[in-house]
Design an enzyme around this catalytic site. Structure first.
Site, mmCIF file in Angstrom:
data_model
loop_
_atom_site.group_PDB
_atom_site.id
_atom_site.type_symbol
_atom_site.label_atom_id
_atom_site.label_comp_id
_atom_site.label_asym_id
_atom_site.label_seq_id
_atom_site.Cartn_x
_atom_site.Cartn_y
_atom_site.Cartn_z
ATOM 1 N N GLN A 162 -16.584 9.850 6.949
ATOM 2 C CA GLN A 162 -17.003 8.560 6.374
ATOM 3 C C GLN A 162 -16.910 7.442 7.402
ATOM 4 O OE1 GLN A 162 -14.512 8.010 2.919
ATOM 5 N NE2 GLN A 162 -15.704 9.418 1.662
ATOM 6 N N TYR B 212 0.841 -1.194 0.000
ATOM 7 C CA TYR B 212 0.000 0.000 0.000
ATOM 8 C C TYR B 212 0.886 1.257 0.000
ATOM 9 C CZ TYR B 212 -3.988 -3.031 1.250
ATOM 10 O OH TYR B 212 -4.965 -3.999 1.277
ATOM 11 N N PRO C 102 -16.216 -3.652 1.482
ATOM 12 C CA PRO C 102 -17.629 -3.920 1.800
ATOM 13 C C PRO C 102 -18.578 -2.964 1.077
ATOM 14 C CG PRO C 102 -16.566 -2.783 3.623
ATOM 15 C CD PRO C 102 -15.476 -3.160 2.658
ATOM 16 N N SER D 170 -4.720 -14.191 1.827
ATOM 17 C CA SER D 170 -5.619 -13.201 1.227
ATOM 18 C C SER D 170 -5.826 -13.571 -0.229
ATOM 19 C CB SER D 170 -5.024 -11.798 1.327
ATOM 20 O OG SER D 170 -5.853 -10.886 0.638
ATOM 21 N N TRP E 268 -12.853 -7.389 2.683
ATOM 22 C CA TRP E 268 -12.494 -6.068 2.139
ATOM 23 C C TRP E 268 -13.483 -5.561 1.090
ATOM 24 C CZ3 TRP E 268 -10.864 -6.355 -3.101
ATOM 25 C CH2 TRP E 268 -10.304 -7.566 -3.529
ATOM 26 N N SER F 40 -11.755 7.942 3.235
ATOM 27 C CA SER F 40 -10.839 9.011 2.832
ATOM 28 C C SER F 40 -11.042 10.244 3.707
ATOM 29 C CB SER F 40 -11.051 9.364 1.351
ATOM 30 O OG SER F 40 -12.343 9.915 1.157
HETATM 31 P P1 NDP Z 1 -14.782 0.142 0.614
HETATM 32 O O1 NDP Z 1 -15.422 -0.699 -0.409
HETATM 33 O O2 NDP Z 1 -15.563 0.363 1.862
HETATM 34 O O3 NDP Z 1 -14.405 1.535 -0.053
HETATM 35 C C1 NDP Z 1 -13.936 2.590 0.756
HETATM 36 C C2 NDP Z 1 -13.999 3.896 -0.022
HETATM 37 O O4 NDP Z 1 -15.373 4.243 -0.319
HETATM 38 C C3 NDP Z 1 -13.465 5.056 0.805
HETATM 39 O O5 NDP Z 1 -12.080 5.154 0.758
HETATM 40 C C4 NDP Z 1 -14.191 6.231 0.187
HETATM 41 O O6 NDP Z 1 -13.561 6.542 -1.049
HETATM 42 C C5 NDP Z 1 -15.571 5.637 -0.090
HETATM 43 N N1 NDP Z 1 -16.467 5.760 1.079
HETATM 44 C C6 NDP Z 1 -16.411 5.068 2.253
HETATM 45 N N2 NDP Z 1 -17.410 5.436 3.066
HETATM 46 C C7 NDP Z 1 -18.115 6.377 2.419
HETATM 47 C C8 NDP Z 1 -19.262 7.123 2.759
HETATM 48 N N3 NDP Z 1 -19.881 6.940 3.926
HETATM 49 N N4 NDP Z 1 -19.738 8.019 1.852
HETATM 50 C C9 NDP Z 1 -19.129 8.194 0.661
HETATM 51 N N5 NDP Z 1 -18.036 7.519 0.278
HETATM 52 C C10 NDP Z 1 -17.519 6.608 1.153
HETATM 53 O O7 NDP Z 1 -13.424 -0.475 1.129
HETATM 54 P P2 NDP Z 1 -11.932 -0.514 0.505
HETATM 55 O O8 NDP Z 1 -11.989 -0.867 -0.932
HETATM 56 O O9 NDP Z 1 -11.237 0.732 0.893
HETATM 57 O O10 NDP Z 1 -11.334 -1.736 1.309
HETATM 58 C C11 NDP Z 1 -11.223 -1.632 2.730
HETATM 59 C C12 NDP Z 1 -9.883 -2.155 3.176
HETATM 60 O O11 NDP Z 1 -9.769 -3.536 2.858
HETATM 61 C C13 NDP Z 1 -8.666 -1.517 2.508
HETATM 62 O O12 NDP Z 1 -8.319 -0.283 3.089
HETATM 63 C C14 NDP Z 1 -7.611 -2.569 2.775
HETATM 64 O O13 NDP Z 1 -7.148 -2.479 4.100
HETATM 65 C C15 NDP Z 1 -8.411 -3.865 2.609
HETATM 66 N N6 NDP Z 1 -8.262 -4.406 1.239
HETATM 67 C C16 NDP Z 1 -7.606 -5.594 1.077
HETATM 68 C C17 NDP Z 1 -7.414 -6.130 -0.162
HETATM 69 C C18 NDP Z 1 -6.681 -7.415 -0.310
HETATM 70 O O14 NDP Z 1 -6.281 -7.748 -1.425
HETATM 71 N N7 NDP Z 1 -6.459 -8.160 0.737
HETATM 72 C C19 NDP Z 1 -7.895 -5.455 -1.397
HETATM 73 C C20 NDP Z 1 -8.619 -4.235 -1.122
HETATM 74 C C21 NDP Z 1 -8.782 -3.742 0.137
HETATM 75 P P3 NDP Z 1 -13.587 8.032 -1.708
HETATM 76 O O15 NDP Z 1 -14.054 9.016 -0.684
HETATM 77 O O16 NDP Z 1 -12.179 8.228 -2.126
HETATM 78 O O17 NDP Z 1 -14.513 7.921 -2.879
#
Ligand code: NDP
Length: 335
Positions: free
Chosen positions: A307, A64, A221, A164, A219, A303
């Site tokens: 949120q 990351y 969600p 993973s 991840w 971000s």
């Molecule tokens: P999400 O699907 O929850 O997406 C999160 C993103 O959605 C935020 O960064 C933000 O992006 C947007 N968001 C979140 N909440 C809100 C809200 N209430 N209102 C509006 N926009 C919102 O999860 P991630 O894809 O970030 O995955 C979560 C974690 O899982 C990662 O940080 C990582 O630790 C892990 N992961 C692991 C992987 C693996 O291969 N093992 C792969 C991917 C993730 P923005 O504001 O920029 O639009």
């Protein structure tokens, strides 16, 4: 409460697989945010908002932001004055941090051990609670992988290991080898899981929960943000899809197809159910993911502090997802 004290509030905790380790049902991850689009001060605010609402589990990976996520998380923990013991810290090894030499990535014993050492150094930690193999590596004998992660445990570099995005067959193979050698098997997989992406969690892994009690950290969600409803009318400026156009080009294009439009329609219909319950569709989607009893922790991404604050209110909606509501959600997702 002083900001140095951990206050579990009304957070729920689940055991990670068959282990004694208790992880908060909601955790915070740093992919694309911490050390990347989110800089140090904002990182502290987001982590603090999570911690003060009972989150004890934080997820990162060597890859990351090419190591900067681990750096920034470690720095935040130190500057916030948190004690180490209440935290459950997870990192992942496989993709390296950008170096090009042939041993800088993958699951050789060399990269697993050197990668773990380097990640501890970056984060300024003495140990990780869990280190995951971020991807399977079919070029390395499974026995080498199982033994190398056990070596990390024996050296005190982590307490548990896991996988993973491994297939059920690969995880089964690792279990078999660990059992034969009297070593620790992988404790949990970290898998993609959301209302818009349900396999392998709901299908392929079933025998693993039944046979081994395998745990799950899940991840995306919110399906990268799709389940917030914010992509209904295009790509908002500053959103993840806007900021990372190159990486998400395929997803962005797919939203214009019939399949993509059907997904957006599902989100719209879920929003109606959420509105009746009095929450946002994001909160509904997060509570829905947590409702799955095989999920140990739902890893949230954020971000902005607002949120994570909003998303953690999902705790209050888990029990509002009654069988009737779940049936209505299922009807939306099935169509
Ligand atoms: P999400 O699907 O929850 O997406 C999160 C993103 O959605 C935020 O960064 C933000 O992006 C947007 N968001 C979140 N909440 C809100 C809200 N209430 N209102 C509006 N926009 C919102 O999860 P991630 O894809 O970030 O995955 C979560 C974690 O899982 C990662 O940080 C990582 O630790 C892990 N992961 C692991 C992987 C693996 O291969 N093992 C792969 C991917 C993730 P923005 O504001 O920029 O639009």
């Amino acid at each position: 409460m002083s900001q140095h004290e951990y206050d579990p509030k009304n957070m729920r905790f689940r055991r990670l697989g068959p282990s004694g380790l208790r992880v908060s049902l909601f955790s915070l991850g740093g992919w694309l945010t911490i050390g990347g689009s989110v800089q140090d001060e904002a990182t502290k605010e987001i982590m603090k908002a999570a911690y003060e609402r009972g989150v004890n589990t934080f997820d990162t990976a060597e890859v990351y932001a090419n190591g900067q996520c681990e750096v920034s998380m470690g720095k935040a923990i130190k500057e916030l004055g948190w004690q180490r013991e209440p935290l459950v810290l997870i990192t992942k090894i496989f993709y390296g941090t950008g170096a090009k030499d042939p041993n800088a990535t993958g699951l050789s014993r060399k990269h697993i051990i050197e990668g773990a050492n380097a990640s501890l150094k970056r984060a300024g930690l003495e140990y990780w609670d869990i280190i995951l193999a971020h991807s399977p590596d079919v070029t390395v004998p499974m026995v080498e992988v199982v033994k190398a992660f056990n070596q990390l445990i024996q050296q005190g570099k982590c307490f548990y290991w896991g996988t993973s995005a491994w297939s059920a067959e690969q995880i089964s193979e690792a279990y078999g080898i660990a059992e034969k050698l009297g070593l620790d098997p992988p404790l949990a997989d970290q898998s993609q899981y959301s209302a818009l992406h349900r396999e392998p969690v709901e299908k392929d892994y079933l025998p693993l929960y039944q046979k081994h009690g395998m745990g799950l950290t899940i991840w995306s969600p919110l399906a990268w943000g799709l389940l917030t409803g914010k992509y209904a009318d295009g790509i908002p400026k500053g959103s993840r899809f806007d900021v990372n156009k190159d990486s998400f080009g395929g997803v962005i294009n797919s939203l214009k197809t019939a399949e993509g439009q059907a997904k957006l329609e599902k989100v719209r219909k879920l929003s109606e159910i959420a509105k009746e319950l009095g929450c946002s569709v994001a909160v509904l989607a997060i509570a829905w993911a947590a409702k799955n009893e095989h999920v140990s922790t739902v890893i949230l991404g954020a971000s902005k502090p607002e949120q994570i604050i909003e998303n953690l209110t999902a705790l209050d909606y888990i029990d509002k997802l009654t069988p009737d509501v779940l049936d209505r959600i299922e009807a939306v997702l099935a169509n």
